[in-house]
Design an enzyme around this catalytic site. Structure first.
Site, short mmCIF file in Angstrom:
data_model
loop_
_atom_site.label_atom_id
_atom_site.label_comp_id
_atom_site.label_asym_id
_atom_site.label_seq_id
_atom_site.Cartn_x
_atom_site.Cartn_y
_atom_site.Cartn_z
N CYS A 68 0.88 -1.17 0.00
CA CYS A 68 0.00 0.00 0.00
C CYS A 68 0.92 1.22 0.00
O CYS A 68 2.06 1.13 -0.43
CB CYS A 68 -0.97 -0.02 1.19
SG CYS A 68 -0.18 0.12 2.81
N ARG A 69 0.46 2.34 0.49
CA ARG A 69 1.31 3.53 0.48
C ARG A 69 2.39 3.46 1.56
O ARG A 69 3.57 3.68 1.28
CB ARG A 69 0.48 4.80 0.65
CG ARG A 69 1.34 6.06 0.57
CD ARG A 69 0.48 7.32 0.51
NE ARG A 69 1.34 8.47 0.37
CZ ARG A 69 1.75 9.22 1.39
NH1 ARG A 69 1.38 8.92 2.63
NH2 ARG A 69 2.53 10.25 1.18
#
Length: 116
Positions: A68-69
């Site tokens: 994810c980020r």
């Protein structure tokens, strides 16, 4: 890169910049559509976290790296995958570290890829 024997976190800095997704692995990006469009790893599969449980049949029969980020959503996704009997590794520090470490990025719209 040495892949740990048991699923768990992987460090972004351990990945080979020339070929960051190890052979036999699939990288699943669980970020939202806008984040994916702005910049993602070439060859990654996009399944947003909020869709993962209902799209579990789309997960390939390989070892899985999840990103994810920053790492929170990917840790949740790895737990979901593990609950379904899938070996999943959480890519530590997410796409932000991927970009910082100079690993390859592409965008969906052809613009210069970025991690927002």
């Amino acid at each position: 890169m040495a892949i740990p024997q048991n699923p768990g976190p992987l460090l972004t800095t351990d990945l080979n910049a020339d070929d960051p997704i190890p052979e036999g692995f699939t990288l699943i990006d669980v970020r939202g559509e806008d984040e994916w469009d702005a910049g993602h790893a070439p060859g990654a599969l996009h399944i947003p976290l909020d869709e993962l449980a209902v799209r579990i049949e789309e997960v390939p029969d390989t070892d899985i790296m999840v990103v994810c980020r920053l790492g929170r959503r990917s840790a949740q996704a790895a737990a979901i995958l593990t609950e379904h009997g899938i070996d999943a590794w959480d890519l530590s520090d997410g796409m932000a570290a991927w970009q910082t470490n100079g690993l390859p990025l592409v965008s969906s719209d052809g613009d210069i890829p970025t991690i927002a």
